[in-house]
Write a protein that holds these residues in place. Structure first.
Motif, PDB file in Angstrom:
ATOM      1  N   SER A  68      -0.773 -12.436   1.940  1.00  0.00           N
ATOM      2  CA  SER A  68       0.668 -12.413   1.673  1.00  0.00           C
ATOM      3  C   SER A  68       1.105 -11.277   0.738  1.00  0.00           C
ATOM      4  N   ASP A  69       0.182 -10.406   0.352  1.00  0.00           N
ATOM      5  CA  ASP A  69       0.518  -9.279  -0.526  1.00  0.00           C
ATOM      6  C   ASP A  69       0.436  -7.959   0.225  1.00  0.00           C
ATOM      7  N   ALA A  70       1.424  -7.102   0.001  1.00  0.00           N
ATOM      8  CA  ALA A  70       1.320  -5.721   0.484  1.00  0.00           C
ATOM      9  C   ALA A  70       0.296  -5.021  -0.407  1.00  0.00           C
ATOM     10  N   PHE A  71      -0.339  -3.982   0.102  1.00  0.00           N
ATOM     11  CA  PHE A  71      -1.274  -3.235  -0.733  1.00  0.00           C
ATOM     12  C   PHE A  71      -1.208  -1.756  -0.377  1.00  0.00           C
ATOM     13  N   THR A  72      -1.588  -0.941  -1.343  1.00  0.00           N
ATOM     14  CA  THR A  72      -1.567   0.509  -1.178  1.00  0.00           C
ATOM     15  C   THR A  72      -2.944   1.068  -1.467  1.00  0.00           C
ATOM     16  N   LEU A  73      -3.416   1.913  -0.568  1.00  0.00           N
ATOM     17  CA  LEU A  73      -4.655   2.662  -0.795  1.00  0.00           C
ATOM     18  C   LEU A  73      -4.248   4.077  -1.165  1.00  0.00           C
ATOM     19  N   ASP A  74      -4.894   4.621  -2.188  1.00  0.00           N
ATOM     20  CA  ASP A  74      -4.461   5.889  -2.762  1.00  0.00           C
ATOM     21  C   ASP A  74      -5.617   6.893  -2.792  1.00  0.00           C
TER      22      ASP A  74
END
Length: 176
Positions: A68-74
């Protein structure tokens, strides 16, 4: 340049990779009695090679996120060894494949997810729970050097606590 005229030095990152340069040295013997003192010169031509690109995804090679969480890979900490302070010389190409339970299946990310910038943000509820996905990034410099990095993202339906490390304050000594 050098403070000692017997030595020639150039500051780091002043020359361009994949370029040819010529350095010429002229030595003159000072002699006030003649208008044209004796001198000699020598030249050296050299070509600089190209160093590698270093790809890096923040957060390490394995991450666990909640469905249920958005996530960002950087991958913005990736760099070109020849130009470490210039990020505009890099391009990024992300890929995502399911790792388990079915290896090699496409992640089927929505078209709104940009796969060509230094970061990739995956909206909440996009991937399936209880599966792991291999996200990889291919980083390419303008001179054609490449490197890749990957992280395995495990998606769970259970809540995953967020832990972050911040800079440590100066030590406190209770006896003072």
């Amino acid at each position: 340049t050098s403070r000692d005229p017997r030595y020639f030095s150039i500051a780091a990152y002043r020359l361009n990779a994949l370029s040819t340069y010529t350095a010429t040295v002229v030595v003159t013997i000072p002699d006030d009695s003649v208008t044209d003192p004796p001198s000699s010169s020598a030249s050296l031509t050299f070509q600089l090679g190209s160093s590698p690109v270093i790809a890096n995804i923040d957060g390490g090679s394995a991450q666990t996120i909640t469905l249920s969480d958005a996530f960002t890979l950087d991958a913005s900490e990736s760099y070109d060894v020849d130009y470490p302070d210039t990020t505009g010389r890099l391009s990024y190409a992300w890929d995502c494949l399911e790792n388990s339970p079915t290896y090699g299946s496409s992640c089927d990310l929505p078209l709104s997810v940009s796969m060509s910038s230094s970061t990739v943000t995956v909206p909440a509820n996009t991937l399936s729970a209880d599966r792991s996905y291999n996200f990889s990034v291919l980083v390419t410099s303008v001179s054609g050097e490449t490197d890749n990095s990957y992280t395995v993202v495990t998606v769970t339906s259970r809540s995953v606590p967020r832990v972050s490390v911040v800079s440590v304050s100066p030590k406190y000594n209770p006896t003072e």
